[in-house]
Each structure stands twice: as C-alpha cells, then as structure tokens.
Design a protein around this motif. Structure first.
Motif, PDB file in Angstrom:
ATOM      1  N   LEU A 118      76.154  49.233 -74.807  1.00  0.00           N
ATOM      2  CA  LEU A 118      76.840  50.548 -75.150  1.00  0.00           C
ATOM      3  C   LEU A 118      76.533  51.513 -74.136  1.00  0.00           C
ATOM      4  CD1 LEU A 118      78.264  52.162 -77.157  1.00  0.00           C
ATOM      5  CD2 LEU A 118      76.268  52.465 -78.608  1.00  0.00           C
ATOM      6  N   ALA A 119      75.214  51.471 -73.668  1.00  0.00           N
ATOM      7  CA  ALA A 119      74.985  52.542 -72.709  1.00  0.00           C
ATOM      8  C   ALA A 119      75.429  52.431 -71.442  1.00  0.00           C
ATOM      9  CB  ALA A 119      73.358  52.655 -72.374  1.00  0.00           C
ATOM     10  N   ARG A 120      75.727  51.107 -71.114  1.00  0.00           N
ATOM     11  CA  ARG A 120      76.480  50.847 -69.529  1.00  0.00           C
ATOM     12  C   ARG A 120      77.715  50.999 -69.565  1.00  0.00           C
ATOM     13  NH1 ARG A 120      74.675  45.319 -66.713  1.00  0.00           N
ATOM     14  NH2 ARG A 120      72.422  45.685 -66.467  1.00  0.00           N
ATOM     15  N   LEU A 121      78.558  50.826 -70.966  1.00  0.00           N
ATOM     16  CA  LEU A 121      80.201  51.148 -70.823  1.00  0.00           C
ATOM     17  C   LEU A 121      80.242  52.662 -71.024  1.00  0.00           C
ATOM     18  CD1 LEU A 121      81.044  48.206 -73.380  1.00  0.00           C
ATOM     19  CD2 LEU A 121      82.041  48.751 -70.883  1.00  0.00           C
ATOM     20  N   SER A 122      79.407  53.120 -71.773  1.00  0.00           N
ATOM     21  CA  SER A 122      79.389  54.870 -72.020  1.00  0.00           C
ATOM     22  C   SER A 122      79.560  55.520 -70.895  1.00  0.00           C
ATOM     23  CB  SER A 122      78.397  55.314 -73.190  1.00  0.00           C
ATOM     24  OG  SER A 122      78.770  54.744 -74.676  1.00  0.00           O
ATOM     25  N   SER A 123      78.563  54.983 -69.583  1.00  0.00           N
ATOM     26  CA  SER A 123      78.342  55.678 -68.707  1.00  0.00           C
ATOM     27  C   SER A 123      79.748  55.495 -67.734  1.00  0.00           C
ATOM     28  CB  SER A 123      77.309  55.203 -67.903  1.00  0.00           C
ATOM     29  OG  SER A 123      77.295  53.913 -67.319  1.00  0.00           O
ATOM     30  N   LEU A 124      80.630  54.749 -67.895  1.00  0.00           N
ATOM     31  CA  LEU A 124      81.641  54.572 -67.076  1.00  0.00           C
ATOM     32  C   LEU A 124      82.605  55.728 -67.459  1.00  0.00           C
ATOM     33  CD1 LEU A 124      82.562  50.677 -67.683  1.00  0.00           C
ATOM     34  CD2 LEU A 124      81.398  51.884 -65.526  1.00  0.00           C
ATOM     35  N   PRO A 125      83.345  56.302 -66.035  1.00  0.00           N
ATOM     36  CA  PRO A 125      84.439  57.012 -66.302  1.00  0.00           C
ATOM     37  C   PRO A 125      85.579  56.531 -67.346  1.00  0.00           C
ATOM     38  CG  PRO A 125      83.868  56.719 -64.088  1.00  0.00           C
ATOM     39  CD  PRO A 125      83.243  55.515 -64.724  1.00  0.00           C
ATOM     40  N   GLY A 126      85.812  57.651 -68.114  1.00  0.00           N
ATOM     41  CA  GLY A 126      86.868  57.510 -68.970  1.00  0.00           C
ATOM     42  C   GLY A 126      86.721  56.703 -70.297  1.00  0.00           C
ATOM     43  N   TYR A 127      85.402  56.333 -70.335  1.00  0.00           N
ATOM     44  CA  TYR A 127      84.921  55.662 -71.540  1.00  0.00           C
ATOM     45  C   TYR A 127      83.643  56.493 -72.331  1.00  0.00           C
ATOM     46  CZ  TYR A 127      86.889  51.003 -70.582  1.00  0.00           C
ATOM     47  OH  TYR A 127      87.360  49.750 -70.692  1.00  0.00           O
ATOM     48  N   GLY A 128      84.028  56.997 -73.629  1.00  0.00           N
ATOM     49  CA  GLY A 128      83.387  57.697 -74.458  1.00  0.00           C
ATOM     50  C   GLY A 128      82.562  56.684 -75.237  1.00  0.00           C
ATOM     51  N   LYS A 129      81.914  57.326 -76.280  1.00  0.00           N
ATOM     52  CA  LYS A 129      81.265  56.447 -77.331  1.00  0.00           C
ATOM     53  C   LYS A 129      82.161  55.441 -78.011  1.00  0.00           C
ATOM     54  CE  LYS A 129      78.130  56.156 -81.176  1.00  0.00           C
ATOM     55  NZ  LYS A 129      77.264  56.786 -82.009  1.00  0.00           N
ATOM     56  N   GLN A 130      83.233  55.811 -78.574  1.00  0.00           N
ATOM     57  CA  GLN A 130      84.199  55.342 -79.366  1.00  0.00           C
ATOM     58  C   GLN A 130      85.005  54.163 -78.418  1.00  0.00           C
ATOM     59  OE1 GLN A 130      87.616  57.358 -80.885  1.00  0.00           O
ATOM     60  NE2 GLN A 130      87.817  55.925 -82.869  1.00  0.00           N
ATOM     61  N   LYS A 131      85.419  54.448 -77.428  1.00  0.00           N
ATOM     62  CA  LYS A 131      86.062  53.561 -76.548  1.00  0.00           C
ATOM     63  C   LYS A 131      84.926  52.395 -76.247  1.00  0.00           C
ATOM     64  CE  LYS A 131      89.400  54.958 -73.905  1.00  0.00           C
ATOM     65  NZ  LYS A 131      90.655  54.295 -74.125  1.00  0.00           N
ATOM     66  N   ALA A 132      84.008  52.809 -76.009  1.00  0.00           N
ATOM     67  CA  ALA A 132      82.837  51.814 -75.445  1.00  0.00           C
ATOM     68  C   ALA A 132      82.551  50.875 -76.723  1.00  0.00           C
ATOM     69  CB  ALA A 132      81.487  52.396 -75.235  1.00  0.00           C
ATOM     70  N   GLN A 133      82.423  51.280 -77.917  1.00  0.00           N
ATOM     71  CA  GLN A 133      82.192  50.584 -78.943  1.00  0.00           C
ATOM     72  C   GLN A 133      83.469  49.662 -79.425  1.00  0.00           C
ATOM     73  OE1 GLN A 133      81.499  53.985 -81.859  1.00  0.00           O
ATOM     74  NE2 GLN A 133      79.312  53.017 -82.275  1.00  0.00           N
ATOM     75  N   ILE A 134      84.719  50.059 -79.293  1.00  0.00           N
ATOM     76  CA  ILE A 134      85.847  49.170 -79.420  1.00  0.00           C
ATOM     77  C   ILE A 134      85.699  48.101 -78.334  1.00  0.00           C
ATOM     78  CG2 ILE A 134      88.290  48.997 -79.198  1.00  0.00           C
ATOM     79  CD1 ILE A 134      88.437  52.139 -80.426  1.00  0.00           C
ATOM     80  N   PHE A 135      85.218  48.328 -76.980  1.00  0.00           N
ATOM     81  CA  PHE A 135      85.432  47.417 -76.051  1.00  0.00           C
ATOM     82  C   PHE A 135      84.282  46.469 -76.468  1.00  0.00           C
ATOM     83  CE2 PHE A 135      84.839  45.489 -71.596  1.00  0.00           C
ATOM     84  CZ  PHE A 135      86.147  45.244 -71.577  1.00  0.00           C
ATOM     85  N   ILE A 136      83.159  46.772 -77.017  1.00  0.00           N
ATOM     86  CA  ILE A 136      82.042  46.086 -77.141  1.00  0.00           C
ATOM     87  C   ILE A 136      82.480  44.897 -78.449  1.00  0.00           C
ATOM     88  CG2 ILE A 136      79.735  45.645 -78.299  1.00  0.00           C
ATOM     89  CD1 ILE A 136      78.841  48.201 -76.890  1.00  0.00           C
TER      90      ILE A 136
END
Length: 196
Positions: A118-136
């Motif tokens: 979650l931390a890795r994805l959330s640090s990517l440009p364009g990836y907020g917490k919700q988008k990161a959670q959906i991608f996980i």
C-alpha cells in the motif's frame, strides 16, 4: 506469467493487461472520469499508437511530452482528459524508471506485506490511497499477488465475494454488478448530502 483478465472487455486489450504489469498500472491510473472498460483499453491503444506489442516505462518516460500528449489526444482520445492523463502516465513511468529500473512488477514483487505494498503504490504519481487499495485488491484477486495482510491493506475492496471495484470484474455480468454497486453508492451519497 500471463493472467486471464477481462477488464477492458476487448480481447487484445485484456491480453495486454494479463501479460504486462505496466499496462495494468497504467489502466488503473486512467480509471477515473471515464468508463472502466475505456480506461483499461487505454494501455493497448497507447501501445498500438507507439507501434509496440507492449508498453515500456523507459520509452514512455523519455517520450517528448507534447508528442505523447498528441498521441493520447488523437481520435478516439485515450481519455476524456488526454493531455493531463498523458502527463500523469509519463510521471508514473518516470517514477518506475527512477525507483524500480522501469520494472512495474518490482513494485509488488518486493513488498513483504500488504501495508508495504500500500505504501509503495500510494507513493506512485496518480495513485492516492483509494486507487492503491483498489489496485491491491485487483492484484490479490486476479493476479495472485498476495503478500501477508493484502486484504486488510485493500480495505473494503479486499472483501471476498463483493462487487465493489475493477478488482471484482471477471466478465460482462460482474461488470454490470460493479456498475450497479457504484450507482447505488452514488445515489446514497447524494441522498446523504441532501439530508445533511
């Protein structure tokens, strides 16, 4: 490793999503303010316009920004906001080049826990917490990427048997169920706002 993905509802686009971690990340990035299928068809359209079978983070990051924006803007446009999305895709690819040597799969391959992912994805440009959670949730449910704690990191999107997001789409029927869920959630939010 290839996976059977049916997010774009278009065989060639889904095949690219199934074999290309970068295509999956870009598709998720594009998934806002356009129908889900259009967002996840985007990586295939970009690859076609680049004259490639697949996407390459190094190539996209180094592409002339104006030319890349024009590539996404050509009719039919890849997104409702092709200029700003072209910039975001390039920023995402640049981050992957800088932090993961251009290897999108390395974002999750090295994550020891769901929280780290979650931390890795959330640090990517364009990836907020919700988008990161959906991608996980998408990684866990459809790509077999399941570090310990992935469901918890995905929040409500990690629940089994729900039809909450793209993570739960495996064909036309589940797409319709996810659409229905999203419509109900929108109506409930409007009602709550009106009452508040």
């Amino acid at each position: 490793m290839e996976h059977t993905i049916r997010l774009a509802q278009q065989p060639e686009a889904d095949a690219l999503l199934g074999r290309s971690p970068l295509a999956a990340l870009v598709g998720m990035l594009l998934d806002q303010q356009v129908p889900m299928e259009k967002a996840f068809t985007g990586p295939y359209v970009i690859a076609q316009r680049l004259g490639r079978e697949d996407l390459d983070a190094h190539e996209i990051a180094a592409y002339d920004p104006e030319a890349f924006a024009a590539l996404l803007s050509a009719k039919p446009a890849v997104h409702r906001y092709p200029g700003s999305m072209a910039k975001r895709v390039q920023q995402l690819c640049q981050a992957l080049v800088d932090e993961y040597e251009g290897d999108a799969a390395a974002v999750w391959a090295g994550a020891a826990t769901g929280a780290e992912l979650l931390a890795r994805l959330s640090s990517l440009p364009g990836y907020g917490k919700q988008k990161a959670q959906i991608f996980i949730a998408l990684l866990g449910k459809q790509y077999g990427v399941r570090p310990p704690g992935w469901r918890e990191a995905a929040g409500l999107y990690g629940e089994q048997g729900c039809f909450r997001s793209v993570a739960d789409i495996t064909g036309p029927e589940s797409l319709a169920e996810v659409r229905s869920f999203k419509q109900e959630a929108k109506q409930a939010a409007k009602k709550k706002a009106a009452e508040g």
